[in-house]
Scaffold this motif. Structure first.
Motif, PDB file in Angstrom:
ATOM      1  N   PHE A  30       0.835  -1.210   0.000  1.00 56.36           N
ATOM      2  CA  PHE A  30       0.000   0.000   0.000  1.00 56.36           C
ATOM      3  C   PHE A  30       0.868   1.258   0.000  1.00 56.36           C
ATOM      4  N   CYS A  31       2.013   1.184  -0.700  1.00 49.57           N
ATOM      5  CA  CYS A  31       2.933   2.331  -0.714  1.00 49.57           C
ATOM      6  C   CYS A  31       2.264   3.605  -1.237  1.00 49.57           C
ATOM      7  N   ALA A  32       1.335   3.443  -2.179  1.00 46.84           N
ATOM      8  CA  ALA A  32       0.726   4.624  -2.807  1.00 46.84           C
ATOM      9  C   ALA A  32       0.018   5.514  -1.792  1.00 46.84           C
ATOM     10  N   SER A  33      -0.387   4.919  -0.653  1.00 45.53           N
ATOM     11  CA  SER A  33      -1.093   5.738   0.340  1.00 45.53           C
ATOM     12  C   SER A  33      -0.297   5.843   1.652  1.00 45.53           C
ATOM     13  N   CYS A  34       1.014   5.693   1.556  1.00 45.79           N
ATOM     14  CA  CYS A  34       1.835   5.694   2.779  1.00 45.79           C
ATOM     15  C   CYS A  34       2.183   7.124   3.202  1.00 45.79           C
ATOM     16  N   THR A  35       1.657   7.528   4.346  1.00 49.32           N
ATOM     17  CA  THR A  35       1.785   8.921   4.786  1.00 49.32           C
ATOM     18  C   THR A  35       2.599   9.038   6.080  1.00 49.32           C
ATOM     19  N   THR A  91      11.868   7.611   6.157  1.00 50.39           N
ATOM     20  CA  THR A  91      10.620   7.806   5.415  1.00 50.39           C
ATOM     21  C   THR A  91      10.078   6.490   4.886  1.00 50.39           C
ATOM     22  N   CYS A  92      10.725   5.381   5.252  1.00 47.62           N
ATOM     23  CA  CYS A  92      10.218   4.061   4.851  1.00 47.62           C
ATOM     24  C   CYS A  92      10.718   3.044   5.860  1.00 47.62           C
ATOM     25  N   LEU A  93       9.860   2.070   6.136  1.00 45.45           N
ATOM     26  CA  LEU A  93      10.192   0.980   7.069  1.00 45.45           C
ATOM     27  C   LEU A  93      11.405   0.186   6.582  1.00 45.45           C
TER      28      LEU A  93
HETATM   29 FE1  SF4 Z   1       5.796   1.342   1.118  1.00 47.54          FE
HETATM   30 FE2  SF4 Z   1       7.876   1.989   2.674  1.00 47.54          FE
HETATM   31 FE3  SF4 Z   1       5.482   3.014   3.214  1.00 47.54          FE
HETATM   32 FE4  SF4 Z   1       5.924   0.414   3.642  1.00 47.54          FE
HETATM   33  S1  SF4 Z   1       6.905   2.145   4.715  1.00 47.54           S
HETATM   34  S2  SF4 Z   1       4.139   1.298   2.645  1.00 47.54           S
HETATM   35  S3  SF4 Z   1       7.322  -0.054   1.940  1.00 47.54           S
HETATM   36  S4  SF4 Z   1       6.734   3.389   1.381  1.00 47.54           S
END
Ligand code: SF4
Ligand code: SAM
Ligand code: SF4
Length: 346
Positions: A264-269, A281-283
């Motif tokens: 669900f990256c497209a909606s990752c806030t 900014t990302c896991l």
């Molecule tokens: Fe995608 Fe990274 Fe957000 Fe997970 S943390 S949804 S991998 S952008």
């Protein structure tokens, strides 16, 4: 002081809306999917006190994030309840104007004795992790042989203290706890707590993740539906990570976090701040921007911190899980190093 809500968007137009702040890298559990006991043994060197964000520094950062439009902050770890005087931090953060939701994720072990003071300090709600109701399976999943009773007590106490709505996080690992899921599902069906089944993720590099250990949510939905018919439920916000389902007989809902099978990256806030003040900014990021020098320097203004966060978020193009899915070799997308879950807290 950063005050206005500007609504910060990344390169894909995703707003910065919520932040997870890790308050300790230590934990009293050794869940093999997060902090395997063979790596995090007695000699493991956790961060010294001098290298972790103080309460004042965390609160300062939280103010800046809220000024940038963030409305939800989750306190996490490691195990956040191991951080000394945590209610003091909650008290400081609960006074931030514009922060609508202050929550905490915990393994629950220390919650019975802390729930009251956390509630009094202003914590809104908790998420409690519980991977099985079977003592042996749970003992294996927490790596320490701890039983289930204490966690069930934590859920009861949290309910009494109205740290609600309570969500229950269950990581599903094939061959380890997947045969015990129906018990958990039946236990929480009809309760006030919302069970969320999480696909085992390839966070970090220490847990030895393999794709065949992941049980796709779809197959769990099918097995539940055969016994207890369920239907998809509309998300209240597009940025919600869980797909929601409700029981057709009106006995509540449950969620599925399917970041491996249905990214669900497209909606990752969401942004994450590690215990030592790095902004991720990302896991699945390798590294984060070090905010510690800025936040620790009293000559730096909040505007300077705001500019640093803005520049990181505006250049953000993370979509790791989508890239993982696009690969066919059933491995993590690259061999690069990745931040560990216990450093940024999920
Ligand atoms: Fe995608 Fe990274 Fe957000 Fe997970 S943390 S949804 S991998 S952008
Ligand atoms: N110690 C607290 C706890 O366990 O709730 C908070 C931190 S923990 C890192 C946050 C959440 O991440 C927990 O619900 C945990 O089960 C989940 N988690 C940890 N490693 C994971 C992995 N590899 N895949 C999926 N979820 C994971
Ligand atoms: Fe500790 Fe939570 Fe990681 Fe388990 S998932 S080892 S409880 S930080």
């Amino acid at each position: 002081m950063a005050t206005q809500k500007t609504g910060l968007r990344d390169l894909f137009g995703r707003l910065l809306q919520d932040v997870r702040i890790s308050v300790t890298d230590r934990c009293n559990f050794r869940c093999p999917y997060c902090m395997p006991a063979e790596i995090f043994g007695e000699r493991y060197q956790f961060l010294p006190q001098s290298e972790i964000l103080s309460f004042e520094e965390i609160t300062r950062l939280a103010h800046v994030f809220v000024g940038l439009g963030v409305t939800k902050i989750r306190i996490t770890g490691g195990e956040p309840l191991l951080r000394s005087n945590l209610p003091e931090l909650i008290q400081m953060m609960s006074n931030i104007d514009g922060l609508e939701d202050l929550s905490l994720t915990t393994n629950g072990y220390l919650l019975p004795q802390m729930a009251h003071s956390l509630k009094e300090a202003g914590l809104n709600r908790v998420t409690i992790s519980l991977d099985s109701l079977d003592d042996d399976v749970f003992g294996e999943m927490n790596g320490r042989g701890f039983g289930v009773d204490k966690i069930l007590e934590a859920i009861d106490v949290a309910e009494k203290e109205e740290l609600t709505p309570i969500k229950i996080n269950t990581v599903v690992k094939r061959g380890v706890n997947d045969h015990t899921l129906m018990d958990l599902i039946e236990h929480f069906k009809g309760s006030n707590q919302i069970l969320r089944l999480i696909e085992y993720m390839d966070v970090g590099t220490l847990n030895g993740w393999q794709m065949d250990e992941v049980v796709p949510s779809k197959s769990i939905v099918e097995s539940i539906n055969e016994k207890y018919p369920i239907s998809p439920k509309q998300k209240t916000k597009n940025s919600e990570t869980a797909d929601r389902y409700q029981y057709n007989d009106g006995t509540g809902e449950l969620g599925f976090i399917s970041s491996v099978s249905e990214p669900f990256c497209a909606s990752c806030t969401r942004a994450r701040v590690s215990t030592d003040g790095k902004l991720f900014t990302c896991l699945f990021a390798s590294d984060g921007m070090d905010l510690m020098p800025l936040v620790r320097d009293t000559s730096t203004t909040d505007k300077d911190i705001e500019n640093a966060i803005t520049s990181v978020w505006e250049h953000r193009s993370d979509q790791y899980s989508e890239e993982r899915t696009a690969q066919t070799n059933e491995q993590s997308p690259s061999n690069k190093s990745k931040v560990e879950m216990y450093q940024i807290g999920g």
